[in-house]
Design an enzyme around this catalytic site. Structure first.
Site, PDB file in Angstrom:
ATOM      1  N   ARG A  78      12.141  -9.706   6.125  1.00  0.00           N
ATOM      2  CA  ARG A  78      12.666  -8.352   6.352  1.00  0.00           C
ATOM      3  C   ARG A  78      13.467  -8.310   7.658  1.00  0.00           C
ATOM      4  NH1 ARG A  78       8.264  -3.686   5.701  1.00  0.00           N
ATOM      5  NH2 ARG A  78       7.413  -4.613   7.591  1.00  0.00           N
ATOM      6  N   ARG A  85     -11.639   1.318   8.563  1.00  0.00           N
ATOM      7  CA  ARG A  85     -11.212  -0.049   8.885  1.00  0.00           C
ATOM      8  C   ARG A  85     -12.383  -0.923   9.290  1.00  0.00           C
ATOM      9  NH1 ARG A  85      -5.474   0.335  11.320  1.00  0.00           N
ATOM     10  NH2 ARG A  85      -4.284   0.053   9.414  1.00  0.00           N
ATOM     11  N   ARG A 124      12.178  -7.073  13.404  1.00  0.00           N
ATOM     12  CA  ARG A 124      11.209  -6.349  14.234  1.00  0.00           C
ATOM     13  C   ARG A 124      10.121  -7.318  14.700  1.00  0.00           C
ATOM     14  NH1 ARG A 124       8.826  -1.373  11.047  1.00  0.00           N
ATOM     15  NH2 ARG A 124       7.539  -3.127  10.470  1.00  0.00           N
ATOM     16  N   ARG A 169      -1.534 -10.482  12.587  1.00  0.00           N
ATOM     17  CA  ARG A 169      -1.936  -9.219  11.937  1.00  0.00           C
ATOM     18  C   ARG A 169      -2.819  -9.494  10.721  1.00  0.00           C
ATOM     19  NH1 ARG A 169       3.363  -6.276  10.437  1.00  0.00           N
ATOM     20  NH2 ARG A 169       2.098  -4.513   9.839  1.00  0.00           N
ATOM     21  N   LYS A 218       0.815  -1.220   0.000  1.00  0.00           N
ATOM     22  CA  LYS A 218       0.000   0.000   0.000  1.00  0.00           C
ATOM     23  C   LYS A 218       0.847   1.269   0.000  1.00  0.00           C
ATOM     24  CE  LYS A 218      -2.559  -0.399   3.462  1.00  0.00           C
ATOM     25  NZ  LYS A 218      -3.409  -0.176   4.592  1.00  0.00           N
TER      26      LYS A 218
END
Length: 227
Positions: A127, A93, A160, A171, A19
């Site tokens: 990542r 949302r 992270r 998530r 996004k």
């Protein structure tokens, strides 16, 4: 000369769907104002505004920020953008937020980045970052020369918490549960435009072609004007 109506657009997609990249390209090519609920929240929390302090109290307890707080925050900000084309990111949302937004303005189109969850899991869990510099590595696209080590300082890389596999799964599940009804809400209104794929660079030309039917590309015209 007929002035084209202003564009009121929303971009949706799970975390890690691209996004941010797509929004940046839309801003560059079509000159729209981009309003991100995440950026706005961080800004309010940093400035310790009334809404920012309230929002932080929910976040600190691991709770979702109530619909009325998010709606108030976003709608207040939109009042200053009524003369511009805009793109909302991270809002609405929930269906309640979408309904509240509808009362204030007419949404023209909802761009949905339909990226498979498996692709996103691979993308996010690959990542790793170098904490002190913020340098980001991706084990698939831009890996470090030595696994787990920063190219420049030789210091260890970390993952992270947000990018750990179990967090990514949570998530995505939360997004699915919360946002599917919103996608359905806009689908029923005939506003949802889904773009499916596993690579942002392959999805982007389709989004660009779609938006060209609504807005002119300003990036060529304004090439001399720094943005």
């Amino acid at each position: 000369m007929v002035v084209p109506p202003l564009l009121r657009a929303v971009i949706m997609g799970p975390p890690g769907s691209g996004k941010g990249t797509v929004s940046a390209r839309i801003i560059k090519h079509f000159g729209v104002k981009h309003l991100s609920s995440g950026d706005l929240l961080r800004d309010n929390m940093q400035k310790k505004t009334e809404v920012g302090i309230l929002a932080k109290s929910y976040i600190d307890q691991g709770q979702l920020i109530p619909d009325d707080i998010m709606t108030q925050l976003m709608l207040n900000e939109l009042k200053g953008l009524d003369r511009y084309n805009w793109l909302l990111d991270g809002f609405p949302r929930t269906v309640a937020q979408a309904e509240a937004l509808d009362k204030e303005c007419h949404i023209d189109t909802v761009i949905d980045l339909d990226v498979p969850f498996e692709t996103i899991k691979c993308r996010l869990t690959a990542r790793w970052i170098h904490p002190s510099s913020g340098r980001v590595y991706n084990l698939e696209f831009s890996p470090p020369k030595v696994q787990g080590i920063d190219d420049i300082t030789g210091e260890p890389l970390v993952q992270r918490d947000d990018d750990k596999p179990e967090t990514v799964s949570k998530r995505l599940q939360a997004y699915d549960a919360q946002t599917k009804p919103v996608l359905e809400y806009y689908r029923k209104k005939g506003l949802l435009k889904s773009f499916s794929g596993t690579e942002t660079n392959k999805i982007w030309p389709h989004i660009y072609a779609f938006l060209q039917t609504k807005l002119p590309d300003v990036s060529q015209k304004d090439a001399a004007i720094p943005r």
